[in-house]
Design a protein around this motif. Structure first.
Motif, mmCIF file in Angstrom:
data_model
loop_
_atom_site.group_PDB
_atom_site.id
_atom_site.type_symbol
_atom_site.label_atom_id
_atom_site.label_comp_id
_atom_site.label_asym_id
_atom_site.label_seq_id
_atom_site.Cartn_x
_atom_site.Cartn_y
_atom_site.Cartn_z
ATOM 1 N N ALA A 71 0.817 -1.217 0.000
ATOM 2 C CA ALA A 71 0.000 0.000 0.000
ATOM 3 C C ALA A 71 0.848 1.264 0.000
ATOM 4 O O ALA A 71 0.468 2.280 -0.601
ATOM 5 C CB ALA A 71 -0.940 -0.007 1.195
ATOM 6 N N HIS A 72 1.993 1.265 0.654
ATOM 7 C CA HIS A 72 2.699 2.523 0.898
ATOM 8 C C HIS A 72 4.142 2.564 0.400
ATOM 9 O O HIS A 72 4.744 3.641 0.385
ATOM 10 C CB HIS A 72 2.701 2.826 2.409
ATOM 11 C CG HIS A 72 1.328 2.839 3.019
ATOM 12 N ND1 HIS A 72 0.448 3.885 2.806
ATOM 13 C CD2 HIS A 72 0.681 1.934 3.807
ATOM 14 C CE1 HIS A 72 -0.690 3.624 3.456
ATOM 15 N NE2 HIS A 72 -0.580 2.454 4.066
ATOM 16 N N PHE A 73 4.723 1.433 0.051
ATOM 17 C CA PHE A 73 6.140 1.432 -0.301
ATOM 18 C C PHE A 73 6.352 0.691 -1.622
ATOM 19 O O PHE A 73 6.524 -0.532 -1.652
ATOM 20 C CB PHE A 73 6.963 0.765 0.816
ATOM 21 C CG PHE A 73 6.767 1.414 2.153
ATOM 22 C CD1 PHE A 73 7.438 2.587 2.481
ATOM 23 C CD2 PHE A 73 5.874 0.870 3.078
ATOM 24 C CE1 PHE A 73 7.238 3.196 3.711
ATOM 25 C CE2 PHE A 73 5.675 1.483 4.303
ATOM 26 C CZ PHE A 73 6.349 2.648 4.627
ATOM 27 N N PRO A 74 6.356 1.420 -2.705
ATOM 28 C CA PRO A 74 6.513 0.789 -4.030
ATOM 29 C C PRO A 74 7.810 -0.005 -4.152
ATOM 30 O O PRO A 74 7.861 -1.007 -4.868
ATOM 31 C CB PRO A 74 6.486 1.979 -4.997
ATOM 32 C CG PRO A 74 5.801 3.076 -4.250
ATOM 33 C CD PRO A 74 6.142 2.883 -2.813
ATOM 34 N N GLU A 75 8.875 0.437 -3.462
ATOM 35 C CA GLU A 75 10.143 -0.277 -3.570
ATOM 36 C C GLU A 75 10.085 -1.682 -2.972
ATOM 37 O O GLU A 75 11.017 -2.482 -3.154
ATOM 38 C CB GLU A 75 11.276 0.523 -2.910
ATOM 39 C CG GLU A 75 11.065 0.816 -1.429
ATOM 40 C CD GLU A 75 10.408 2.182 -1.174
ATOM 41 O OE1 GLU A 75 9.378 2.420 -1.831
ATOM 42 O OE2 GLU A 75 10.931 2.957 -0.366
#
Length: 1459
Positions: A336-340
């Motif tokens: 949800a919050h950290f594309p990496e």
């Protein structure tokens, strides 16, 4: 290797008296001092306690500083830093000395809350000037003692405020909300707490908040200290010790459910474990070694498999679910919050939950990103935009990885653990401390306290402690054996042995011969076997011992590489491993010795083959787990192969070598679903209502019970139930005879609300009414042996309550002080269960073979069919009976009994005139009974039964009886002919006798089908026996075999329960498989005495620090499980009982103690029936210590033996005297003195036993001579339990030898020693009074009293007495010679034998060759009769010759007749 711990030398009496502390004590806080001066408190603290010198603290505690000064004068007005610290030091010292610590506070409890709040405030002090770190370490230890004393109401009231739900105020808000959402009920409670807080005034609210946040603030205080330790360079040991004590406190909080329930969340929120693992202290190899070991324990408990709120154990599936939930929540946050982290978020759990994969994904992230991930999981506060994290990246990374990595389950860890200790564990002082453990520092050891988290936790702690205690004993054996072998470095660099050892031999060759494939799902070999070859060029008896090694015996393989040259002496003061050059230790288990062809010699009835030469090869099993670890280490690290280096094999004594089997049993239990009865589960763990398993609260109470022969009469029954109304079903007093069946009022079911009605009084009356129904035992046959054996003991009302409780379902605990008839109660419970529930089986467990044999001998005296008795283990040969109750002994009995019964069948067949051979097998006998015997009996019954209400003629009962001829060998006449009912009962009794024969044969039929002795013994154990007895050790060793056989039992009775280790008490509960998931156990009866000595634990650290000596019985008493306290002793004189009855509730005396002549008569030759005799130094020496804890005292040893000789010379039987001492060293010294002084002298002999107090527990004798040995410090007699045992072994006389000035100062011993010192401290004897005497106890003797002031005087006195007796014996022989020579009556010979005129004339007429044989009277010399006449007349006037068997007048008349 760390240097060995130094022993704390206790101060001597002279040093105690010379100490300034002692002088202060006598002046200011001794019991007789009226006024105390407060300013001295600060002086004492500054000069004695502030330095924390253990010796000074010992002196202060010994002088009762806490009891008589500190707490007696404490109040909020005088409270100060010195006062607080002084009290804490004294309490900590009491715990170190293992003496009761809280009793003083209970006497004045009103000031304790204020005192405890002061302690909390002081523990959080920030400035060194307020409280130094060393002082705060003392406060941490005090708090730890408080948290471990929750059974004390005073302590629990204060501690509960620190560990309840409101402590979650210390959580960060997001974490608090997350936790409250998990359990909706908690949200309601939290809101309620808030409302209550709003109602408080400001001051109370602030105080409450301080208490709730105390542990959170203490964690922060600890972290600040931890961070102040540098990674290298010098470090203050005060900081290290503070950190160690804090981790110890945290472990103890985590290991108890009441403290863990809310604290575990606070601890997790503080991330303390992560901080500790990354700390500088953990990286310091030397200073941080113990800290890291403690940290591993803390990590284990923080992740323990338990639901903190409910207390329920979590299964493997539930733990897997929790792990998956954590990983998936992390993946959701990442997605949800950290594309990496998309790759991480979309991977399956198994691919990303290892430490390496987590580091791969999260390692490249920045510190701020890691902080944000942690904050999404509510692990850290939210990071504001534009703000950088204050946490280091290493900490953030470890926080996420350690929380989400896959953990190996605790069971897997346990299964992969080697059972044998290695050199790394054996000599690790933090895990296996030396015998000099002082109790000052903390250790990386589990503790056995009141409560456990789960059964798994319970078993694991016991497993680890049992393993380590065994390791300590193994270390002692290795050090002893290897040092005797004297390994030295040879000239060529090899090993040469300059000595020899009985228990160890050099290895000639060692070869691993088999490494079996692993089982499916395991990574260690299924089996590893090796061959060990040794050369037995030793004495024949030692050779026999080595050749006698049996299957499953444990040996140890040792590698030594000495660095000392040939001839170097071994110095016991230096570290053992360093001197010897010991490198490796590995355990192995013997499979067997190999024969000439290389085959294992199997054990069996056949004699072992005789092997030629001295070379012997043994096939051994190695530990597969250890082998796998060693081989992995060898391959990965390219180290040497351990198994190519062994050069010594060591064996151990068989009785001390069963540790591996017990450990395997515990491990097997942990791998199975331990099903204990539901009514016992919580009590074993220490939770819930401690009285819930009492019979009065059990839902399956039995209303009506047959007490069989328990009561001797109806009056005895009425006296046994005081406070009850006894309603007998028959009014005729002649019919009110035992046995009785009693119907008890049973309470209504739980949860039923009863309305208050007018009939409540009637219900109360009904609840106090017992319905007694006398009944007649059916006639068993006409033979005398058919009559049942009956109990003859008039049990007291408390003993009856114990018997009643034991017959009901549930847990029964009986506290039996010395001499109160514990064994008699146990035997009667067993007998009553046997008769009330014939289909049930009872297991008897004791600590020792001796106790088991005593119990069995009493069982055999009761009305129990011996075919239902079975004794397991190796102690059955000690049974003092002609019968063998072992497995094979019982098989032989059954086979012999079968033949005997078949002969009876043959006789019955012959009497009935039935043709054929019906007595050939049990099967043919069964057919004979069915078709021949039963038909005749039914025909007989039809002829003599009552028809139409009319009784048949009495004569018909006898005339129609079909078995007259068979019963012809019974006492005649069989039928009385007086009444129809009486004769019919006799006829039915005769048929019962016959029927019992065939019933037994039907039971024995299986023994015809089973051919081998092993199969027959198994059948006997599983099917035939109703009462099975074994020791607790045997139960632990053989659990696997018993469960495999399908062994079943319904009741357990444990004798000596307070002497059995916790785990050895628990294992007998699980010797059977559950039925449908439930245990079939119905009753658990524990009989013991926690006021006597506990189980023997050799290592002081495990005994004191880990509390391993606490038995399950003692723990149940501490928890508050109801007990039945027997309160009347019948062993000792009332005066002797007073020396120990103060330790028990209302312990009185049975009537016979006051009435029987043996108790009323004085001890011949003594003024007192008990006496404390002061023994000063002999030749300037008191106690000596040639080896550690091997105390001796020559003066006391000589004095004791001299008194023993004196008693024997007075006529006391030597077997009525036992000599006890408190130390093994003194025991051996006394035995040596006896051997030298009197051991082989037929006039004196040897005492019944010379042993230690500990070994004599459970035994007794008429006269006890007790040596207390110590002259410098009280030693382990300060344990009141040992004092109770010592004082309670004597029945008629107790004489104690001790240094009075030492023992009478000891606070714990005061109740006994105040009575002992009330009598003279010098021995008072009456040497002219011979055994037995007619003098009553307490009467002044008519003879002269001698006062013996010291040992040399006693030794000289006994020597002179002995020489006088030798001369008297010679004179007596002369008198007998005289009587035979002249055919004088014996009474005349005694009188005339002392007359010089007579003796002179005798010499004139006696020739040397004459033989003193009786014959016709010789002619007497002239003039002699007149002299004799005057002599006898004079003798008659003064009362006659002392000790003459007839009166002077009769002597005179015989003389006149003779003349």
């Amino acid at each position: 290797e760390p240097a060995p711990a130094e022993k704390i030398v206790a101060p001597t009496v002279s040093q105690i008296n010379a100490e300034f502390v002692t002088q202060l004590a006598h002046r200011y806080w001794a019991p007789h001092v009226q006024k105390s001066l407060f300013y001295f408190l600060c002086f004492i603290y500054v000069f004695f306690l502030l330095r924390f010198a253990i010796r000074k603290i010992m002196l202060l505690e010994f002088s009762q500083y806490l009891e008589n000064y500190l707490w007696m004068n404490y109040s909020s007005e005088v409270s100060s830093k010195a006062y607080l610290m002084s009290i804490c030091c004294m309490v900590n010292e009491k715990f170190r000395e293992n003496v009761p610590a809280w009793e003083t506070f209970k006497k004045k409890p009103e000031h304790f809350p204020y005192f405890f709040k002061c302690i909390l405030k002081a523990s959080l002090a920030e400035k060194e000037s307020e409280f130094s770190l060393h002082e705060q370490t003392v406060l941490l230890l005090f708090l730890d003692h408080c948290f471990n004393s929750l059974e004390v109401d005073l302590i629990r009231g204060q501690v509960q405020q620190l560990i309840s739900l409101p402590m979650w105020m210390g959580l960060q808000p997001a974490r608090l909300e997350q936790e409250l959402k998990k359990t909706p009920k908690l949200k309601k409670f939290w809101n309620l707490i808030k409302k209550n807080d709003e109602k408080m005034d400001e001051k109370t609210r602030i105080q409450a908040y301080q208490e709730r946040r105390f542990l959170s603030q203490l964690i922060q205080k600890f972290l600040s200290v931890l961070k102040s330790i540098p990674v290298s360079g010098p470090v203050s040991m005060d900081q290290v010790h503070y950190c160690e004590r804090f981790i110890e406190l945290t472990i103890d909080l985590e290991a108890l459910l009441p403290t863990r329930r809310w604290f575990n969340t606070v601890l997790d929120d503080s991330h303390l474990v992560v901080h500790c693992y990354l700390s500088n202290l953990a990286k310091r190899e030397k200073e941080g070694h113990l800290f890291c070991q403690l940290l591993d324990m803390l990590k284990f408990y923080t992740g323990f498999e338990i639901n903190d709120q409910t207390g329920n154990a979590l299964t493997a599936n539930e733990m897997t679910t929790i792990h998956y939930d954590r990983i998936t929540s992390l993946q959701r946050a990442a997605f949800a919050h950290f594309p990496e982290l998309y790759d991480f978020a979309l991977s399956n759990v198994a691919a990303v939950d290892t430490r390496d994969s987590l580091l791969t994904f999260f390692g490249p992230l920045s510190s701020n990103t890691l902080h944000q991930v942690a904050s999404y999981l509510c692990l850290l506060p939210t990071l504001q935009e534009g703000e950088d994290t204050s946490y280091e990246k290493e900490l953030l990374l470890e926080l996420l990885v350690s929380r989400h990595e896959r953990r190996i389950s605790q069971i897997q860890q346990l299964n992969q653990m080697p059972l044998y200790p290695t050199e790394k564990i054996i000599w690790d002082e933090n895990i296996v401390p030396t015998e000099y453990y002082s109790g000052e520092g903390c250790l990386a050891l589990p503790k056995l306290n009141l409560q456990f988290l789960t059964l798994h936790d319970y078993l694991l702690r016991n497993f680890n402690l049992f393993r380590l205690e065994s390791t300590y004993e193994i270390r002692q054996d290795i050090e002893d054996s290897v040092s005797r072998m004297k390994p030295w470095l040879s000239e060529y660099g090899g090993v040469v042995f300059g000595g020899w050892a009985r228990m160890a031999q050099p290895i000639v060759s060692f070869t691993v011969v088999e490494v079996a494939k692993p089982n499916i799902g395991e990574n260690w070999p299924m089996r590893v076997r090796a061959d060990v070859t040794i050369n037995l060029n030793v004495r024949d008896n030692i050779k026999d011992e080595w050749e006698g090694l049996r299957k499953h015996d444990v040996c140890f393989l040792i590698t030594v590489r000495p660095t000392q040259p040939y001839g170097t002496k071994f110095d016991r003061r230096r570290p053992f491993v360093e001197q010897i050059g010991l490198v490796y230790v590995r355990g192995c288990e013997i499979q067997g010795m190999l024969d000439d062809k290389g085959r294992v010699i199997e054990e069996g009835p056949e004699p072992k083959p005789r092997l030629k030469g001295d070379s012997r090869t043994y096939r051994v099993f190695l530990d597969p787990n250890q082998y796998q670890q060693d081989m992995t280490n060898t391959i990965q690290n390219r180290t040497e192969d351990v198994y190519e280096t062994f050069n010594i094999i060591m064996r151990r004594k068989p009785k001390e070598n069963n540790f591996k089997a017990v450990l395997e049993t515990i491990r097997n239990l942990m791998n199975t679903d331990c099903v204990v009865p539901h009514w016992l589960h919580d009590i074993i763990l220490g939770y819930g209502d401690p009285s819930s398993a009492h019979y009065s609260k059990m839902p399956n109470q039995i209303a009506s019970l047959d007490f069989n022969d328990t009561f001797l009469s109806i009056d005895h029954l009425k006296a046994s139930f005081p406070g009850y109304n006894i309603k007998v079903t028959v009014d005729n007093p002649a019919l009110q005879i035992p046995p009785f069946r009693i119907t008890f009022p049973v309470r209504g079911g739980k949860g039923k609300k009863r309305k208050e009605e007018d009939g409540n009084e009637a219900k109360t009356e009904e609840a106090k009414t017992l319905v007694v129904e006398p009944h007649i035992i059916p006639n068993r046959g006409p033979y005398p042996y058919n009559q049942p054996k009956r109990n003859t003991i008039p049990f007291t009302h408390t003993q009856i309550e114990a018997i009643r409780a034991g017959m009901q379902p549930g847990l029964t605990m009986v506290v039996g002080p010395p001499g109160t008839g514990k064994t008699d109660v146990a035997v009667q419970i067993i007998s009553n269960l046997y008769h009330n529930f014939p289909e049930q089986r009872t297991l008897i467990v004791t600590h020792s073979n001796q106790a088991l044999n005593q119990l069995f001998e009493k069982i055999m005296a009761l009305d129990i069919d011996e075919r239902h008795l079975l004794r397991l283990g190796h102690g059955e040969e000690e049974l003092e009976t002609e019968k063998d109750f072992s497995r094979y002994g019982r098989v032989n009995y059954v086979l012999a009994r079968r033949l005997e019964l078949l002969r009876e069948v043959g006789r019955l067949q012959e009497s009935l005139g039935v043709p054929g051979d019906v007595s050939y097998t049990c099967e043919t006998a069964g057919h004979f009974f069915l078709y021949q015997v039963m038909s005749r009996w039914e025909e007989y019954i039809s002829k003599v039964k009552v028809k139409g209400g009319k009784l048949p003629d009495v004569a018909e009962v006898s005339s129609f009886f079909p078995f007259h001829q068979y019963f012809a060998n019974a006492p005649q006449p069989i039928f009385k002919g007086k009444s129809y009912d009486e004769d019919m009962e006799i006829a039915e009794g005769c048929f019962r006798h016959i029927k019992k024969i065939f019933t037994q044969l039907e039971e024995f039929r299986a023994f015809e089908l089973l051919r081998s002795g092993l199969d027959r013994s198994k059948y006997l154990l599983v099917k035939e026996a109703k009462i099975i007895a074994m020791t607790c050790t045997h139960a632990a060793l053989k659990r696997h075999d018993l469960v495999e056989l399908g062994f079943k039992y319904d009741n357990i009775l444990m004798e000596e329960s307070a002497q059995i280790l916790e785990i050895e008490t628990f294992i007998p509960l699980l010797l059977q498989n559950p039925q449908d998931g439930f245990s079939r156990l119905k009753r658990w009866i524990m009989i013991g005495d926690h006021h006597q000595l506990p189980p023997v634990i050799k290592n002081m650290a495990f005994q004191k620090y880990s509390n391993m000596e606490q038995s399950l019985f003692t723990r149940f008493v501490r928890v508050g499980v109801p007990t039945v306290d027997l309160d009347a002793q019948g062993r000792a004189r009332a005066s002797l009982c007073n020396l120990y009855n103060w330790r028990y509730k209302n312990l009185g005396n049975l009537p016979h103690v006051q009435l029987l002549p043996e108790f009323r008569t004085a001890n011949a030759g003594f003024l007192y029936d008990f006496q404390l005799i002061n023994v000063e130094d002999f030749n300037g020496v008191g106690e000596s210590e040639p080896n550690p804890y091997f105390y001796q005292n020559l003066g006391e040893a000589e004095y004791v033996v001299a008194l023993f000789m004196y008693m024997c010379l007075l006529g006391y039987p030597a077997d009525k005297i036992s000599i006890l001492t408190t130390y093994n060293g003194q025991k051996h010294l006394i035995r040596d003195v006896i051997n030298q002084r009197c051991g082989n002298n037929p006039m004196i002999g040897r005492p019944n036993k010379v042993t230690t107090v500990d070994r004599f527990q459970g035994q007794q004798n008429d006269y006890i001579l007790l040596s207390l040995v110590r002259t410098k410090a009280v030693g382990h007699l300060r344990d009141v339990r040992r004092l109770v045992v010592a004082m309670s072994r004597a029945r008629l006389g107790l004489y104690i030898f001790a240094r009075v000035s030492l023992f009478h100062n000891c606070f714990e011993l005061t109740p006994a020693f105040s009575q002992l010192t009330a009598r003279p401290l010098h021995l008072h004897i009456v040497p002219t009074e011979y055994y037995p005497t007619a003098r009553q106890n307490g009467e002044r003797p008519p003879h002269q009293i001698h006062v013996i002031k010291n040992m040399p005087q006693m030794a000289n006195f006994v020597y002179n007495m002995y020489m006088h007796m030798i001369q008297s014996t010679r004179h007596y022989r002369q008198v007998r010679h005289l009587a035979c020579l002249f055919a004088l009556p014996a009474c005349m010979a005694r009188v005339c034998g002392s007359c010089p005129v007579w003796l002179n004339r005798v010499r004139q007429v006696e020739s040397p060759a004459q033989s003193p044989t009786p014959g016709p009277a010789r002619s007497l010399p002239p003039g002699l009769p007149s002299r004799c006449r005057s002599c006898l007349l004079a003798a008659s006037r003064v009362g006659g010759y002392p000790g003459a068997p007839c009166a002077p007048s009769s002597i005179l008349s015989q003389l006149m007749q003779f003349i």
